[in-house]
Design a protein around this motif. Structure first.
Motif, PDB file in Angstrom:
ATOM      1  N   LEU A 125      81.807  37.330  13.021  1.00 25.25           N
ATOM      2  CA  LEU A 125      82.638  38.449  12.577  1.00 25.25           C
ATOM      3  C   LEU A 125      83.348  39.127  13.743  1.00 25.25           C
ATOM      4  N   ALA A 126      82.629  39.334  14.859  1.00 20.73           N
ATOM      5  CA  ALA A 126      83.237  39.989  16.010  1.00 20.73           C
ATOM      6  C   ALA A 126      84.350  39.132  16.610  1.00 20.73           C
ATOM      7  N   VAL A 127      84.105  37.824  16.727  1.00 20.44           N
ATOM      8  CA  VAL A 127      85.141  36.931  17.268  1.00 20.44           C
ATOM      9  C   VAL A 127      86.360  36.904  16.356  1.00 20.44           C
ATOM     10  N   LEU A 128      86.132  36.817  15.058  1.00 27.04           N
ATOM     11  CA  LEU A 128      87.253  36.833  14.116  1.00 27.04           C
ATOM     12  C   LEU A 128      88.034  38.141  14.214  1.00 27.04           C
ATOM     13  N   GLY A 129      87.311  39.242  14.449  1.00 22.32           N
ATOM     14  CA  GLY A 129      87.986  40.525  14.591  1.00 22.32           C
ATOM     15  C   GLY A 129      88.945  40.544  15.759  1.00 22.32           C
ATOM     16  N   VAL A 130      88.504  40.040  16.900  1.00 17.41           N
ATOM     17  CA  VAL A 130      89.375  40.019  18.087  1.00 17.41           C
ATOM     18  C   VAL A 130      90.536  39.056  17.871  1.00 17.41           C
ATOM     19  N   LEU A 131      90.267  37.887  17.301  1.00 10.21           N
ATOM     20  CA  LEU A 131      91.341  36.932  17.035  1.00 10.21           C
ATOM     21  C   LEU A 131      92.378  37.529  16.089  1.00 10.21           C
ATOM     22  N   THR A 132      91.911  38.291  15.113  1.00  9.82           N
ATOM     23  CA  THR A 132      92.836  38.916  14.161  1.00  9.82           C
ATOM     24  C   THR A 132      93.725  39.943  14.848  1.00  9.82           C
ATOM     25  N   ILE A 133      93.132  40.748  15.732  1.00  9.84           N
ATOM     26  CA  ILE A 133      93.909  41.758  16.458  1.00  9.84           C
ATOM     27  C   ILE A 133      95.041  41.103  17.240  1.00  9.84           C
ATOM     28  N   PHE A 134      94.749  39.920  17.819  1.00  7.98           N
ATOM     29  CA  PHE A 134      95.761  39.211  18.598  1.00  7.98           C
ATOM     30  C   PHE A 134      96.567  38.243  17.745  1.00  7.98           C
ATOM     31  N   ARG A 135      96.437  38.411  16.412  1.00 10.53           N
ATOM     32  CA  ARG A 135      97.197  37.590  15.473  1.00 10.53           C
ATOM     33  C   ARG A 135      96.986  36.102  15.716  1.00 10.53           C
ATOM     34  N   PHE A 136      95.746  35.762  16.112  1.00  9.57           N
ATOM     35  CA  PHE A 136      95.339  34.390  16.366  1.00  9.57           C
ATOM     36  C   PHE A 136      96.223  33.716  17.418  1.00  9.57           C
ATOM     37  N   ASN A 137      96.735  34.531  18.326  1.00 13.94           N
ATOM     38  CA  ASN A 137      97.556  34.014  19.428  1.00 13.94           C
ATOM     39  C   ASN A 137      97.009  34.570  20.729  1.00 13.94           C
ATOM     40  N   LEU A 138      96.161  33.797  21.392  1.00 10.16           N
ATOM     41  CA  LEU A 138      95.559  34.240  22.643  1.00 10.16           C
ATOM     42  C   LEU A 138      96.171  33.528  23.848  1.00 10.16           C
ATOM     43  N   SER A 139      97.446  33.244  23.754  1.00  7.28           N
ATOM     44  CA  SER A 139      98.122  32.594  24.872  1.00  7.28           C
ATOM     45  C   SER A 139      98.221  33.563  26.036  1.00  7.28           C
ATOM     46  N   PHE A 140      98.353  33.017  27.250  1.00  5.89           N
ATOM     47  CA  PHE A 140      98.466  33.860  28.436  1.00  5.89           C
ATOM     48  C   PHE A 140      99.714  34.734  28.395  1.00  5.89           C
ATOM     49  N   ALA A 141     100.706  34.310  27.626  1.00  7.83           N
ATOM     50  CA  ALA A 141     101.932  35.102  27.516  1.00  7.83           C
ATOM     51  C   ALA A 141     101.664  36.448  26.857  1.00  7.83           C
ATOM     52  N   GLY A 261      98.773  48.193  12.483  1.00  6.73           N
ATOM     53  CA  GLY A 261      99.125  47.716  11.157  1.00  6.73           C
ATOM     54  C   GLY A 261      98.006  46.908  10.530  1.00  6.73           C
ATOM     55  N   THR A 262      98.407  45.978   9.683  1.00  2.26           N
ATOM     56  CA  THR A 262      97.442  45.198   8.909  1.00  2.26           C
ATOM     57  C   THR A 262      96.485  44.421   9.802  1.00  2.26           C
ATOM     58  N   PHE A 263      97.002  43.781  10.851  1.00  2.00           N
ATOM     59  CA  PHE A 263      96.143  42.969  11.717  1.00  2.00           C
ATOM     60  C   PHE A 263      95.131  43.836  12.466  1.00  2.00           C
ATOM     61  N   GLU A 264      95.571  44.996  12.964  1.00  2.00           N
ATOM     62  CA  GLU A 264      94.646  45.886  13.691  1.00  2.00           C
ATOM     63  C   GLU A 264      93.572  46.450  12.764  1.00  2.00           C
ATOM     64  N   VAL A 265      93.980  46.827  11.553  1.00  3.69           N
ATOM     65  CA  VAL A 265      93.012  47.348  10.582  1.00  3.69           C
ATOM     66  C   VAL A 265      91.984  46.273  10.233  1.00  3.69           C
ATOM     67  N   ALA A 266      92.476  45.059   9.950  1.00  7.77           N
ATOM     68  CA  ALA A 266      91.567  43.971   9.589  1.00  7.77           C
ATOM     69  C   ALA A 266      90.644  43.623  10.746  1.00  7.77           C
ATOM     70  N   GLY A 267      91.187  43.582  11.976  1.00  9.69           N
ATOM     71  CA  GLY A 267      90.362  43.259  13.137  1.00  9.69           C
ATOM     72  C   GLY A 267      89.286  44.296  13.383  1.00  9.69           C
ATOM     73  N   ALA A 268      89.660  45.576  13.295  1.00 10.23           N
ATOM     74  CA  ALA A 268      88.676  46.645  13.474  1.00 10.23           C
ATOM     75  C   ALA A 268      87.599  46.573  12.392  1.00 10.23           C
ATOM     76  N   ALA A 269      88.007  46.290  11.153  1.00 11.65           N
ATOM     77  CA  ALA A 269      87.036  46.193  10.057  1.00 11.65           C
ATOM     78  C   ALA A 269      86.044  45.055  10.287  1.00 11.65           C
ATOM     79  N   LEU A 270      86.533  43.928  10.812  1.00 11.59           N
ATOM     80  CA  LEU A 270      85.651  42.794  11.085  1.00 11.59           C
ATOM     81  C   LEU A 270      84.648  43.131  12.188  1.00 11.59           C
TER      82      LEU A 270
END
Length: 288
Positions: A125-141, A261-270
């Motif tokens: 759940l915690a990993v999914l939360g962080v991935l959601t906050i970053f919109r499943f884009n953890l590129s170095f960019a 927005g939606t991604f931050e809310v969902a990530g925090a909830a996870l």
């Protein structure tokens, strides 16, 4: 009594809510002319005299565990403070709260905790939360220096919390003293690493407020957190401190108009759901 045994749990949660508005004095002092990387050092310097007074009035056992755990927790505060000025508050708060994952890993790998479905569920759940906050884009960019500082602040916190719980109880006043000293050192190193020069004439008006904030805000919240840390398991403590998400993320979104927005809310909830899996589904580890 149950109420007495749960007092460290509630105190840790209230301290977390207080830590959630840490960004406010950091950003305010930065606006007053004190470069962001120096704000933690300035506030901890304000808290240091009281820490020294408490340590002087009642002798504390000084050993490697006290020094290391206090310094790591203080260092986490300094890294987090620098992160707030280098990335958004929302990202800094939520990246710091990978800390429970590191605490879980430490408990399983070093402290003999047996992995089970609860551990796996909280981790996922915690990993999914962080991935959601970053919109499943953890590129170095999409990654910044502030994100790195926030990540390492969580690791430093987890290591410090694990050391606190790795032996006989450590007095909060000793942890606070070495937390202040360690935080000042790490904050200074961060300032030099980030090339944050101090324009003395401009920053001078921020000195007295920094000291007052350190005395009235940092010191009591730090002691409350460390007192609880000596009585709760590191993972339970780290998850309880996710209460900072509630005050930190929502105040930043409201006062700074940061994206939430939606991604931050969902990530925090996870991430908060991961905390609930760990804390609510088991009896808290509280020592008398």
């Amino acid at each position: 009594m149950l109420e007495h045994r749960l007092f460290p749990v509630w105190l840790a949660f209230v301290a977390a809510l207080a830590w959630g508005i840490w960004w406010m004095p950091v950003r305010w002092l930065e606006g007053a002319g004190l470069p962001g990387s120096w704000t933690a050092a300035a506030m901890l310097l304000g808290a240091l005299p009281i820490c020294v007074l408490f340590a002087w009035r009642a002798p504390i056992p000084i050993n490697r565990r006290t020094v290391a755990s206090g310094a790591l927790i203080g260092g986490a505060m300094a890294l987090y403070s620098a992160a707030i000025t280098e990335t958004t508050v929302v990202r800094a708060v939520l990246l710091f709260y990978l800390a429970p994952l590191w605490s879980l890993s430490i408990e399983v790998a070093v402290m003999g905790r047996r992995p089970d479905l609860r551990v796996a569920g909280a981790f996922v759940l915690a990993v999914l939360g962080v991935l959601t906050i970053f919109r499943f884009n953890l590129s170095f960019a999409a990654w910044s220096v502030g994100d790195t500082l926030a990540l390492f602040s969580g690791i430093s916190w987890s290591l410090g919390a694990a050391l606190v719980f790795a032996g006989p109880r450590l007095p909060a006043r000793g942890l606070a003293l070495f937390g202040c000293l360690g935080g000042i050192v790490v904050a200074t190193l961060c300032a030099f690493f980030l090339s944050a020069s101090v324009p003395v004439g401009v920053a001078a008006p921020a000195v007295i407020p920094s000291v007052l904030i350190g005395t009235a805000y940092v010191m009591p919240v730090l002691v409350a957190t460390l007192w609880s840390a000596a009585r709760l398991g590191p993972t339970t403590l780290s998850f309880l401190l996710t209460g900072e998400i509630l005050s930190g993320v929502f105040t930043a979104a409201y006062f700074l108009d940061e994206p939430f927005g939606t991604f931050e809310v969902a990530g925090a909830a996870l991430i908060i759901s991961a905390a609930l899996v760990e804390v609510v589904s088991q009896k808290p580890t509280v020592t008398a």
